[in-house]
Design a protein around this motif. Sequence first.
Motif, mmCIF file in Angstrom:
data_model
loop_
_atom_site.group_PDB
_atom_site.id
_atom_site.type_symbol
_atom_site.label_atom_id
_atom_site.label_comp_id
_atom_site.label_asym_id
_atom_site.label_seq_id
_atom_site.Cartn_x
_atom_site.Cartn_y
_atom_site.Cartn_z
ATOM 1 N N ARG A 2 0.832 -1.205 0.000
ATOM 2 C CA ARG A 2 0.000 0.000 0.000
ATOM 3 C C ARG A 2 0.866 1.254 0.000
ATOM 4 O O ARG A 2 0.624 2.188 -0.764
ATOM 5 N N TYR A 3 1.876 1.268 0.855
ATOM 6 C CA TYR A 3 2.773 2.422 0.971
ATOM 7 C C TYR A 3 3.485 2.679 -0.359
ATOM 8 O O TYR A 3 3.518 3.799 -0.857
ATOM 9 N N SER A 40 2.414 12.176 -0.526
ATOM 10 C CA SER A 40 3.643 12.378 0.248
ATOM 11 C C SER A 40 3.913 11.149 1.122
ATOM 12 O O SER A 40 2.987 10.422 1.504
ATOM 13 N N LYS A 41 5.172 10.953 1.453
ATOM 14 C CA LYS A 41 5.559 9.756 2.201
ATOM 15 C C LYS A 41 4.894 9.700 3.574
ATOM 16 O O LYS A 41 4.495 8.634 4.021
ATOM 17 N N LYS A 42 4.755 10.851 4.198
ATOM 18 C CA LYS A 42 4.130 10.897 5.528
ATOM 19 C C LYS A 42 2.663 10.471 5.458
ATOM 20 O O LYS A 42 2.206 9.628 6.230
ATOM 21 N N ASN A 43 1.922 11.047 4.502
ATOM 22 C CA ASN A 43 0.502 10.693 4.352
ATOM 23 C C ASN A 43 0.332 9.249 3.891
ATOM 24 O O ASN A 43 -0.601 8.559 4.312
ATOM 25 N N ALA A 44 1.213 8.792 3.015
ATOM 26 C CA ALA A 44 1.139 7.409 2.540
ATOM 27 C C ALA A 44 1.393 6.436 3.699
ATOM 28 O O ALA A 44 0.735 5.402 3.790
#
Length: 143
Positions: free
Chosen positions: A119-120, A129-133
């Motif tokens: 998923r990530y 963005s990596k944080k939201n993902a």
Amino acid sequence: MFWRMLFMYFFIIKKYNDSTTKAKYLGFAFYYQFQEKKYRMKVPKKSLDKVMKKVRKLTSRKWSVSNSYKAKKIAKVVRGWINYFKIGSILTVSRKLDTVIRYRFRMCIWKHWKNPKTRYKNLVKLGISKKNARCAAGFHGYA
């Protein structure tokens, strides 16, 4: 198209001898539009429920086929349904159908990306963005 609508209107009045808003003919229901002072055709609830049931069946999580194949099958069903009901008022109904299809497709995609790593990775590929993902994928700060 005008003659077809006129024929259906007179047929219903002759057949039912009742309010045209209660009658259903060839899968269409009727309603009276006060601003234009005339009757219009619409999609009855029963017909909408039938196409919703087909969409739910085609987007089942148990049916393990590719999403592109599901999309082709759904497009075929929806195209036929819209082409049949296009002479009626289907704007709100088509929006509702679109909402259901999008929701069901998101569910199928999320089902295909089973674990948080996948998923990530896929969310980052889509531009999130990596944080939201990381939050959406289900990563937790423990274990």
